[in-house]
Motif scaffolding. Structure first.
Motif, PDB file in Angstrom:
ATOM      1  N   LEU A   1       0.830  -1.206   0.000  1.00 35.25           N
ATOM      2  CA  LEU A   1       0.000   0.000   0.000  1.00 35.25           C
ATOM      3  C   LEU A   1       0.864   1.255   0.000  1.00 35.25           C
ATOM      4  CD1 LEU A   1      -2.907  -0.824   2.443  1.00 35.25           C
ATOM      5  CD2 LEU A   1      -2.968  -0.602  -0.011  1.00 35.25           C
ATOM      6  N   GLU A   2       2.040   1.196   0.694  1.00 32.74           N
ATOM      7  CA  GLU A   2       2.864   2.399   0.767  1.00 32.74           C
ATOM      8  C   GLU A   2       3.731   2.568  -0.459  1.00 32.74           C
ATOM      9  OE1 GLU A   2       4.903   1.807   4.362  1.00 32.74           O
ATOM     10  OE2 GLU A   2       3.153   2.229   5.612  1.00 32.74           O
ATOM     11  N   GLN A   3       4.308   1.456  -0.952  1.00 37.74           N
ATOM     12  CA  GLN A   3       5.362   1.610  -1.946  1.00 37.74           C
ATOM     13  C   GLN A   3       4.918   1.407  -3.379  1.00 37.74           C
ATOM     14  OE1 GLN A   3       8.568  -0.870  -0.870  1.00 37.74           O
ATOM     15  NE2 GLN A   3       8.974   0.231   1.046  1.00 37.74           N
ATOM     16  N   SER A   4       3.685   0.902  -3.596  1.00 38.21           N
ATOM     17  CA  SER A   4       3.348   0.558  -4.976  1.00 38.21           C
ATOM     18  C   SER A   4       3.234   1.802  -5.846  1.00 38.21           C
ATOM     19  CB  SER A   4       2.044  -0.218  -5.014  1.00 38.21           C
ATOM     20  OG  SER A   4       0.983   0.630  -4.679  1.00 38.21           O
ATOM     21  N   TYR A   5       2.821   2.938  -5.257  1.00 38.36           N
ATOM     22  CA  TYR A   5       2.702   4.118  -6.114  1.00 38.36           C
ATOM     23  C   TYR A   5       4.066   4.661  -6.512  1.00 38.36           C
ATOM     24  CZ  TYR A   5       1.088   8.376  -8.167  1.00 38.36           C
ATOM     25  OH  TYR A   5       0.846   9.372  -9.065  1.00 38.36           O
ATOM     26  N   GLN A   6       5.031   4.637  -5.551  1.00 42.42           N
ATOM     27  CA  GLN A   6       6.368   5.118  -5.910  1.00 42.42           C
ATOM     28  C   GLN A   6       7.058   4.160  -6.876  1.00 42.42           C
ATOM     29  OE1 GLN A   6       7.479   5.147  -1.889  1.00 42.42           O
ATOM     30  NE2 GLN A   6       5.912   6.719  -1.563  1.00 42.42           N
ATOM     31  N   ASP A   7       6.778   2.849  -6.733  1.00 43.98           N
ATOM     32  CA  ASP A   7       7.435   1.903  -7.621  1.00 43.98           C
ATOM     33  C   ASP A   7       6.887   1.972  -9.039  1.00 43.98           C
ATOM     34  OD1 ASP A   7       8.992   1.069  -5.645  1.00 43.98           O
ATOM     35  OD2 ASP A   7       8.044  -0.889  -5.319  1.00 43.98           O
ATOM     36  N   THR A   8       5.554   2.027  -9.149  1.00 43.60           N
ATOM     37  CA  THR A   8       4.961   1.793 -10.469  1.00 43.60           C
ATOM     38  C   THR A   8       4.181   2.972 -11.021  1.00 43.60           C
ATOM     39  OG1 THR A   8       2.956   0.974  -9.473  1.00 43.60           O
ATOM     40  CG2 THR A   8       4.670  -0.631  -9.868  1.00 43.60           C
ATOM     41  N   HIS A   9       3.862   3.974 -10.202  1.00 42.47           N
ATOM     42  CA  HIS A   9       3.066   5.131 -10.630  1.00 42.47           C
ATOM     43  C   HIS A   9       1.704   4.719 -11.182  1.00 42.47           C
ATOM     44  CE1 HIS A   9       6.325   7.875  -9.858  1.00 42.47           C
ATOM     45  NE2 HIS A   9       7.121   6.992 -10.445  1.00 42.47           N
ATOM     46  N   THR A  10       1.104   3.690 -10.563  1.00 44.77           N
ATOM     47  CA  THR A  10      -0.261   3.294 -10.925  1.00 44.77           C
ATOM     48  C   THR A  10      -1.140   3.575  -9.725  1.00 44.77           C
ATOM     49  OG1 THR A  10       0.732   1.509 -12.153  1.00 44.77           O
ATOM     50  CG2 THR A  10      -1.629   1.437 -11.885  1.00 44.77           C
ATOM     51  N   PRO A  11      -2.224   4.350  -9.887  1.00 38.58           N
ATOM     52  CA  PRO A  11      -3.006   4.718  -8.698  1.00 38.58           C
ATOM     53  C   PRO A  11      -3.714   3.538  -8.039  1.00 38.58           C
ATOM     54  CG  PRO A  11      -3.746   5.910 -10.654  1.00 38.58           C
ATOM     55  CD  PRO A  11      -2.657   5.049 -11.091  1.00 38.58           C
ATOM     56  N   ASN A  12      -4.163   2.539  -8.812  1.00 42.07           N
ATOM     57  CA  ASN A  12      -4.900   1.424  -8.214  1.00 42.07           C
ATOM     58  C   ASN A  12      -3.929   0.337  -7.789  1.00 42.07           C
ATOM     59  OD1 ASN A  12      -6.570  -0.726  -7.634  1.00 42.07           O
ATOM     60  ND2 ASN A  12      -8.040  -0.168  -9.192  1.00 42.07           N
ATOM     61  N   VAL A  13      -4.018  -0.085  -6.507  1.00 43.37           N
ATOM     62  CA  VAL A  13      -3.030  -1.030  -5.975  1.00 43.37           C
ATOM     63  C   VAL A  13      -3.194  -2.399  -6.612  1.00 43.37           C
ATOM     64  CG1 VAL A  13      -2.171  -2.069  -3.887  1.00 43.37           C
ATOM     65  CG2 VAL A  13      -2.991   0.234  -3.831  1.00 43.37           C
ATOM     66  N   VAL A  14      -4.469  -2.841  -6.782  1.00 46.51           N
ATOM     67  CA  VAL A  14      -4.693  -4.166  -7.358  1.00 46.51           C
ATOM     68  C   VAL A  14      -4.139  -4.216  -8.781  1.00 46.51           C
ATOM     69  CG1 VAL A  14      -6.455  -5.814  -8.003  1.00 46.51           C
ATOM     70  CG2 VAL A  14      -6.692  -4.530  -5.917  1.00 46.51           C
ATOM     71  N   THR A  15      -4.392  -3.150  -9.548  1.00 52.29           N
ATOM     72  CA  THR A  15      -3.873  -3.090 -10.911  1.00 52.29           C
ATOM     73  C   THR A  15      -2.361  -3.083 -10.918  1.00 52.29           C
ATOM     74  OG1 THR A  15      -5.800  -1.796 -11.435  1.00 52.29           O
ATOM     75  CG2 THR A  15      -4.080  -1.858 -13.073  1.00 52.29           C
ATOM     76  N   SER A  16      -1.742  -2.381  -9.957  1.00 47.57           N
ATOM     77  CA  SER A  16      -0.274  -2.332  -9.955  1.00 47.57           C
ATOM     78  C   SER A  16       0.308  -3.702  -9.630  1.00 47.57           C
ATOM     79  CB  SER A  16       0.213  -1.286  -8.956  1.00 47.57           C
ATOM     80  OG  SER A  16       0.165  -1.805  -7.662  1.00 47.57           O
ATOM     81  N   ILE A  17      -0.360  -4.456  -8.700  1.00 42.43           N
ATOM     82  CA  ILE A  17       0.172  -5.788  -8.393  1.00 42.43           C
ATOM     83  C   ILE A  17      -0.011  -6.716  -9.575  1.00 42.43           C
ATOM     84  CG2 ILE A  17      -0.193  -7.815  -6.947  1.00 42.43           C
ATOM     85  CD1 ILE A  17      -0.739  -5.978  -4.653  1.00 42.43           C
ATOM     86  N   LEU A  18      -1.188  -6.656 -10.203  1.00 45.60           N
ATOM     87  CA  LEU A  18      -1.460  -7.592 -11.300  1.00 45.60           C
ATOM     88  C   LEU A  18      -0.635  -7.268 -12.531  1.00 45.60           C
ATOM     89  CD1 LEU A  18      -5.245  -8.393 -11.499  1.00 45.60           C
ATOM     90  CD2 LEU A  18      -3.362  -9.914 -11.115  1.00 45.60           C
ATOM     91  N   MET A  19      -0.511  -5.999 -12.843  1.00 48.82           N
ATOM     92  CA  MET A  19       0.059  -5.626 -14.133  1.00 48.82           C
ATOM     93  C   MET A  19       1.533  -5.250 -14.055  1.00 48.82           C
ATOM     94  SD  MET A  19      -2.144  -6.020 -16.416  1.00 48.82           S
ATOM     95  CE  MET A  19      -3.835  -6.530 -16.325  1.00 48.82           C
ATOM     96  N   ASP A  20       2.038  -4.910 -12.861  1.00 47.89           N
ATOM     97  CA  ASP A  20       3.446  -4.521 -12.779  1.00 47.89           C
ATOM     98  C   ASP A  20       4.291  -5.553 -12.051  1.00 47.89           C
ATOM     99  OD1 ASP A  20       3.371  -2.095 -14.164  1.00 47.89           O
ATOM    100  OD2 ASP A  20       2.332  -1.203 -12.472  1.00 47.89           O
ATOM    101  N   TYR A  21       3.914  -5.873 -10.778  1.00 44.00           N
ATOM    102  CA  TYR A  21       4.741  -6.834 -10.037  1.00 44.00           C
ATOM    103  C   TYR A  21       4.634  -8.228 -10.634  1.00 44.00           C
ATOM    104  CZ  TYR A  21       5.177  -3.292  -6.441  1.00 44.00           C
ATOM    105  OH  TYR A  21       5.452  -2.151  -5.764  1.00 44.00           O
ATOM    106  N   ARG A  22       3.414  -8.554 -11.127  1.00 37.85           N
ATOM    107  CA  ARG A  22       3.218  -9.909 -11.649  1.00 37.85           C
ATOM    108  C   ARG A  22       2.923  -9.870 -13.132  1.00 37.85           C
ATOM    109  NH1 ARG A  22      -1.448 -12.334  -8.366  1.00 37.85           N
ATOM    110  NH2 ARG A  22      -1.287 -13.708 -10.149  1.00 37.85           N
ATOM    111  N   SER A  23       3.630  -9.007 -13.879  1.00 34.31           N
ATOM    112  CA  SER A  23       3.227  -8.781 -15.266  1.00 34.31           C
ATOM    113  C   SER A  23       3.512  -9.994 -16.137  1.00 34.31           C
ATOM    114  CB  SER A  23       3.946  -7.561 -15.812  1.00 34.31           C
ATOM    115  OG  SER A  23       5.335  -7.726 -15.644  1.00 34.31           O
ATOM    116  N   LEU A  24       4.654 -10.679 -15.882  1.00 30.59           N
ATOM    117  CA  LEU A  24       4.967 -11.854 -16.703  1.00 30.59           C
ATOM    118  C   LEU A  24       3.920 -12.940 -16.491  1.00 30.59           C
ATOM    119  CD1 LEU A  24       8.812 -12.262 -16.576  1.00 30.59           C
ATOM    120  CD2 LEU A  24       7.367 -11.908 -18.539  1.00 30.59           C
ATOM    121  N   ASP A  25       3.555 -13.144 -15.209  1.00 33.72           N
ATOM    122  CA  ASP A  25       2.541 -14.126 -14.853  1.00 33.72           C
ATOM    123  C   ASP A  25       1.241 -13.843 -15.602  1.00 33.72           C
ATOM    124  OD1 ASP A  25       1.279 -16.096 -13.586  1.00 33.72           O
ATOM    125  OD2 ASP A  25       1.135 -15.113 -11.642  1.00 33.72           O
TER     126      ASP A  25
END
Lengths: 176, 88, 99
Positions: free
Chosen positions: A128-152
């Motif tokens: 919740l704290e770091q996903s915006y600084q890491d990925t610049h995506t406002p929605n946390v669920v979208t940032s996890i699905l599309m950035d942290y787990r993008s290959l998956d």
């Protein structure tokens, strides 16, 4: 928020699952499976996982019913009634034991929504704290699905696309 | 107010049980189809009601809209199938 | 406003209960279709109107009204398609046995 409405929903889910196994007609089993996945979607919506509930309602209750029916329609079996052989003795003994083992293992899981459990003390605040600084995506669920787990997610999309092509090839009508 | 909504939710779940009896029991396939249609109507109302209980109607209303649209397609597909195939 | 919405929800619940009793008690498909299409549509209509009144004037209210219109159209359409399939499949409507 302390009402436990999921218990009547789970009872309905159980009745539908047993009915879908025991019913004699393939179309009735398809209909019962559709209502089964919709009850599952209701349980997930009640527990707060709205996006999972959305996917379950759209794919499980809507699309899967139509796909099963298209398969039944395209293959046109002579007999759509099911005659189930009685289950073997080993399954009748081992499956309840497996269920008991799973229940015993589920005792160790933290309570639903427990603020002291490891996921909600370590993992959730970090994302919740770091996903915006890491990925610049406002929605946390979208940032996890599309950035942290993008290959998956990409390989999942490839799998679903391949399955769609295979279904379209199998269900295609020969025009000749 | 929240207790009232919870009681309404419980009554709706019991009504879904009544329709489920018809789906499981129904002598013909059309009885099951009618019962399923009733269940989906109840479930759409149930989703909107859940959104009202949680005070997040904006999240729950989208599921019910999507399910209502797909339910129409699915039920019409079943009806067309049965109309062409006849009684199984 | 809250009293009005509670009244609407209770009226809708009454019609939904009547529809459920009809679905269980009526004798055959063609008579059960009346319970599912007519009574159920009215109950769902009243209930969603009550929920929209409780929600107040907002964007979600419009969405609830859209779901309401969709439900009000699709419920009779699905019932009609099902019953037409039942009639073409050769089911005979139920009649009271001559005593």
């Amino acid at each position: 928020m302390t009402f436990s409405f999921e218990i009547p929903l789970l009872l309905l889910l159980l009745v539908t699952a047993v009915g879908a196994v025991l019913v004699e007609d393939l179309i009735s089993a398809i209909l019962l499976l559709g209502s089964y996945s919709f009850f599952l979607a209701l349980v997930w919506a009640w527990l707060g996982a709205v996006d999972v509930a959305f996917v379950e309602a759209v794919v499980g209750a809507g699309l899967a019913t139509v796909l099963f029916l298209l398969t039944l329609f395209g293959t046109a079996p002579k007999v759509s009634r099911l005659r189930l052989p009685p289950p073997p003795m080993a399954a009748l003994v081992s499956l309840p034991l497996l269920g008991l083992l799973l229940l015993y293992a589920a005792n160790d899981l933290p309570q639903f929504g427990d603020p002291q459990s490891p996921p909600s003390t370590h993992i959730s605040p970090t994302y919740l704290e770091q996903s915006y600084q890491d990925t610049h995506t406002p929605n946390v669920v979208t940032s996890i699905l599309m950035d942290y787990r993008s290959l998956d997610t990409m390989i999942e999309t490839v799998v679903i696309f391949t399955a769609g092509i295979a279904c379209a090839l199998l269900l295609r009508r020969h025009s000749s | 107010m929240k207790t009232f909504f919870f009681l309404v939710l419980l009554v709706l779940a019991i009504l879904i049980g009544a329709y489920l009896y018809r789906v499981l029991q129904g002598p013909t396939i059309f009885d099951r189809l009618l019962g399923l249609n009733g269940i989906s109507t109840k479930a759409i109302i149930l989703l909107v009601l859940m959104g009202t209980v949680f005070e997040r109607v904006d999240m729950f209303i989208d599921i019910s809209t999507g399910y209502a649209l797909l339910n129409l397609v699915g039920a019409l597909a079943v009806a067309k199938y049965l109309e062409q195939k006849g009684l199984p | 406003m809250d009293i009005l919405s509670v009244l609407f929800i209770l009226a809708g619940l009454f019609f939904l209960i009547v529809a459920a009793i009809g679905v269980i008690r009526l004798p055959d498909v063609f008579s059960r279709a009346h319970a599912v299409s007519l009574t159920d549509s009215l109950g769902a209509f009243l209930m969603l109107v009550g929920l929209a009144l409780h929600e107040g004037l907002s964007k979600n209210n419009l969405k609830i009204i859209a779901v309401l219109a969709l439900l009000y159209i699709q419920n009779p359409v699905i019932t009609h398609a099902t019953i037409r399939a039942a009639l073409r499949a050769g089911l005979k409507p139920w009649r009271r046995r001559p005593s």
